[in-house]
Design a protein around this motif. Structure first.
Motif, PDB file in Angstrom:
ATOM      1  N   HIS A 190       0.812  -1.215   0.189  1.00 18.77           N
ATOM      2  CA  HIS A 190       0.009  -0.012  -0.091  1.00 18.77           C
ATOM      3  C   HIS A 190       1.127   1.364  -0.003  1.00 18.77           C
ATOM      4  O   HIS A 190       2.115   1.072   0.311  1.00 18.77           O
ATOM      5  N   GLY A 191       0.381   2.214  -0.394  1.00 17.45           N
ATOM      6  CA  GLY A 191       0.954   3.674  -0.470  1.00 17.45           C
ATOM      7  C   GLY A 191       1.958   3.838  -1.227  1.00 17.45           C
ATOM      8  O   GLY A 191       2.278   3.168  -2.222  1.00 17.45           O
ATOM      9  N   ASN A 192       3.127   4.681  -0.706  1.00 13.61           N
ATOM     10  CA  ASN A 192       4.509   4.582  -1.427  1.00 13.61           C
ATOM     11  C   ASN A 192       5.245   3.497  -1.640  1.00 13.61           C
ATOM     12  O   ASN A 192       5.812   3.170  -2.597  1.00 13.61           O
ATOM     13  N   ALA A 193       4.984   2.641  -0.782  1.00 13.48           N
ATOM     14  CA  ALA A 193       5.598   1.281  -0.815  1.00 13.48           C
ATOM     15  C   ALA A 193       5.422   0.331  -1.966  1.00 13.48           C
ATOM     16  O   ALA A 193       6.227  -0.048  -2.861  1.00 13.48           O
ATOM     17  N   LYS A 194       4.037   0.638  -2.307  1.00 10.14           N
ATOM     18  CA  LYS A 194       3.729  -0.279  -3.325  1.00 10.14           C
ATOM     19  C   LYS A 194       4.062   0.594  -4.838  1.00 10.14           C
ATOM     20  O   LYS A 194       4.613   0.005  -5.807  1.00 10.14           O
ATOM     21  N   ASP A 195       4.311   2.082  -4.765  1.00 12.21           N
ATOM     22  CA  ASP A 195       4.670   2.846  -5.730  1.00 12.21           C
ATOM     23  C   ASP A 195       6.150   2.343  -6.055  1.00 12.21           C
ATOM     24  O   ASP A 195       6.896   2.372  -7.110  1.00 12.21           O
ATOM     25  N   ILE A 196       6.938   2.285  -5.018  1.00 18.59           N
ATOM     26  CA  ILE A 196       8.364   1.909  -5.162  1.00 18.59           C
ATOM     27  C   ILE A 196       8.562   0.639  -5.706  1.00 18.59           C
ATOM     28  O   ILE A 196       9.272   0.310  -6.617  1.00 18.59           O
ATOM     29  N   CYS A 197       7.714  -0.431  -5.140  1.00 16.17           N
ATOM     30  CA  CYS A 197       7.802  -1.768  -5.567  1.00 16.17           C
ATOM     31  C   CYS A 197       7.450  -1.777  -7.288  1.00 16.17           C
ATOM     32  O   CYS A 197       8.334  -2.444  -8.096  1.00 16.17           O
ATOM     33  N   MET A 198       6.546  -0.763  -7.618  1.00 16.63           N
ATOM     34  CA  MET A 198       6.141  -0.820  -9.087  1.00 16.63           C
ATOM     35  C   MET A 198       7.280  -0.314 -10.005  1.00 16.63           C
ATOM     36  O   MET A 198       7.466  -0.961 -10.942  1.00 16.63           O
ATOM     37  N   GLN A 199       7.811   0.838  -9.297  1.00 11.62           N
ATOM     38  CA  GLN A 199       8.910   1.329 -10.176  1.00 11.62           C
ATOM     39  C   GLN A 199      10.026   0.217 -10.296  1.00 11.62           C
ATOM     40  O   GLN A 199      10.775   0.141 -11.132  1.00 11.62           O
ATOM     41  N   GLU A 200      10.268  -0.388  -9.314  1.00 11.66           N
ATOM     42  CA  GLU A 200      11.444  -1.587  -9.354  1.00 11.66           C
ATOM     43  C   GLU A 200      10.993  -2.509 -10.249  1.00 11.66           C
ATOM     44  O   GLU A 200      11.938  -2.972 -11.013  1.00 11.66           O
ATOM     45  N   ALA A 201      10.030  -2.905 -10.276  1.00 14.47           N
ATOM     46  CA  ALA A 201       9.539  -4.038 -11.225  1.00 14.47           C
ATOM     47  C   ALA A 201       9.544  -3.564 -12.535  1.00 14.47           C
ATOM     48  O   ALA A 201      10.132  -3.858 -13.639  1.00 14.47           O
ATOM     49  N   LYS A 202       9.282  -2.206 -12.766  1.00 19.02           N
ATOM     50  CA  LYS A 202       9.332  -1.636 -14.176  1.00 19.02           C
ATOM     51  C   LYS A 202      10.628  -1.356 -14.745  1.00 19.02           C
ATOM     52  O   LYS A 202      11.104  -1.744 -15.683  1.00 19.02           O
ATOM     53  N   GLY A 203      11.566  -0.920 -13.839  1.00 19.50           N
ATOM     54  CA  GLY A 203      12.817  -0.690 -14.065  1.00 19.50           C
ATOM     55  C   GLY A 203      13.431  -1.945 -14.287  1.00 19.50           C
ATOM     56  O   GLY A 203      14.234  -2.169 -15.359  1.00 19.50           O
ATOM     57  N   ALA A 204      13.354  -3.131 -13.659  1.00 21.16           N
ATOM     58  CA  ALA A 204      14.033  -4.338 -13.799  1.00 21.16           C
ATOM     59  C   ALA A 204      13.428  -4.929 -15.084  1.00 21.16           C
ATOM     60  O   ALA A 204      14.340  -5.527 -15.717  1.00 21.16           O
ATOM     61  N   GLU A 205      12.364  -4.622 -15.455  1.00 19.19           N
ATOM     62  CA  GLU A 205      11.945  -5.126 -16.679  1.00 19.19           C
ATOM     63  C   GLU A 205      12.488  -4.449 -17.946  1.00 19.19           C
ATOM     64  O   GLU A 205      13.170  -4.927 -18.802  1.00 19.19           O
ATOM     65  N   LYS A 206      12.622  -3.000 -17.667  1.00 23.17           N
ATOM     66  CA  LYS A 206      13.423  -2.126 -18.581  1.00 23.17           C
ATOM     67  C   LYS A 206      14.783  -2.564 -18.908  1.00 23.17           C
ATOM     68  O   LYS A 206      15.464  -2.667 -19.944  1.00 23.17           O
ATOM     69  N   VAL A 207      15.366  -2.673 -17.819  1.00 30.47           N
ATOM     70  CA  VAL A 207      16.669  -2.884 -17.725  1.00 30.47           C
ATOM     71  C   VAL A 207      16.943  -4.532 -18.566  1.00 30.47           C
ATOM     72  O   VAL A 207      17.885  -4.686 -19.412  1.00 30.47           O
ATOM     73  N   ALA A 208      16.201  -5.482 -18.197  1.00 33.56           N
ATOM     74  CA  ALA A 208      16.259  -6.652 -18.642  1.00 33.56           C
ATOM     75  C   ALA A 208      16.240  -6.625 -20.301  1.00 33.56           C
ATOM     76  O   ALA A 208      16.754  -7.393 -20.917  1.00 33.56           O
ATOM     77  N   LYS A 209      15.344  -5.844 -20.549  1.00 28.60           N
ATOM     78  CA  LYS A 209      14.939  -5.789 -22.098  1.00 28.60           C
ATOM     79  C   LYS A 209      16.012  -5.210 -22.746  1.00 28.60           C
ATOM     80  O   LYS A 209      16.384  -5.683 -23.904  1.00 28.60           O
ATOM     81  N   ALA A 210      16.668  -4.204 -22.258  1.00 30.06           N
ATOM     82  CA  ALA A 210      17.907  -3.480 -22.712  1.00 30.06           C
ATOM     83  C   ALA A 210      18.862  -4.413 -22.933  1.00 30.06           C
ATOM     84  O   ALA A 210      19.803  -4.405 -24.007  1.00 30.06           O
ATOM     85  N   GLU A 211      19.318  -4.988 -21.844  1.00 24.64           N
ATOM     86  CA  GLU A 211      20.212  -6.014 -21.672  1.00 24.64           C
ATOM     87  C   GLU A 211      20.079  -7.149 -22.647  1.00 24.64           C
ATOM     88  O   GLU A 211      21.219  -7.440 -23.378  1.00 24.64           O
ATOM     89  N   LEU A 212      18.793  -7.475 -22.799  1.00 21.52           N
ATOM     90  CA  LEU A 212      18.478  -8.740 -23.780  1.00 21.52           C
ATOM     91  C   LEU A 212      18.656  -8.093 -25.114  1.00 21.52           C
ATOM     92  O   LEU A 212      19.348  -8.860 -25.831  1.00 21.52           O
TER      93      LEU A 212
END
Length: 193
Positions: free
Chosen positions: A51-73
């Motif tokens: 909930h709250g900002n913890a959820k927002d941070i978690c979502m940004q981490e997930a999105k960032g990990a996906e973007k990084v993984a795609k770029a590295e791929l």
């Protein structure tokens, strides 16, 4: 550090190692893309319980990990200076997005300082990526390459100093009077403004 944060950092580190590997076959590329999508969905699902900002941070981490993984791929599938640069910038962007989201837990000048520090770190990472790209490019002669790298480093240093100055100046905003004036003067002197 949350397990998702540890996973994010581990994924980013693994991506750096993967970027220097050999080019992939199309079937491997497709399978890797599917794994990235599955990992993103799994990380996103973990965030939904927060909930709250913890959820927002978690979502940004997930999105960032996906973007990084795609770029590295992409850098592994189509190795080039350009894809390596894009992967480095993806790392910088992902870290910046997470850092900005973490700043939302703060208020007032502390939040402003946090955001300026995050921006300065982002600028440093992007400028380092630019220098690395210039270093990786072939040149007709060693002198030409040396000159190009020196120019890239000079430009990068100027951009980094400017971002660091803005972060330092933001810290001064919490002060008043002579103390603030001295703080600003010190920041100008330190970052040669």
């Amino acid at each position: 550090m949350t397990s998702l944060t540890r996973n994010f950092v581990a994924l980013m580190a693994a991506g750096m190692v993967a970027s220097v590997s050999m080019a992939m076959q199309p079937a491997e590329h497709t399978a890797a893309k599917e794994r990235i999508s599955a990992d993103y969905k799994m990380h996103k699902d973990k965030c939904s319980a927060m909930h709250g900002n913890a959820k927002d941070i978690c979502m940004q981490e997930a999105k960032g990990a996906e973007k990084v993984a795609k770029a590295e791929l992409e850098a592994q599938y189509r190795p080039s200076d350009k894809t390596q640069y894009k992967a480095r910038v993806a790392h910088a962007d992902a870290a910046y997005d997470v850092a900005k989201e973490k700043c939302d837990d703060l208020t007032g000048n502390a939040k402003d300082v946090c955001r300026k520090d995050a921006k300065a770190a982002h600028v440093r990472a992007v400028e380092n990526a630019k220098v690395a790209q210039v270093q990786a490019q072939p040149a007709a002669t060693a002198a030409e390459k040396g000159a190009a790298v020196a120019e890239a480093r000079k430009d990068a240093a100027a951009e980094k100093r400017e971002a660091d100055y803005k972060a330092a100046a933001e810290r001064c905003d919490a002060m008043t009077g002579d103390l603030k004036a001295k703080c600003v003067d010190d920041a100008k002197r330190m970052y040669a403004q």
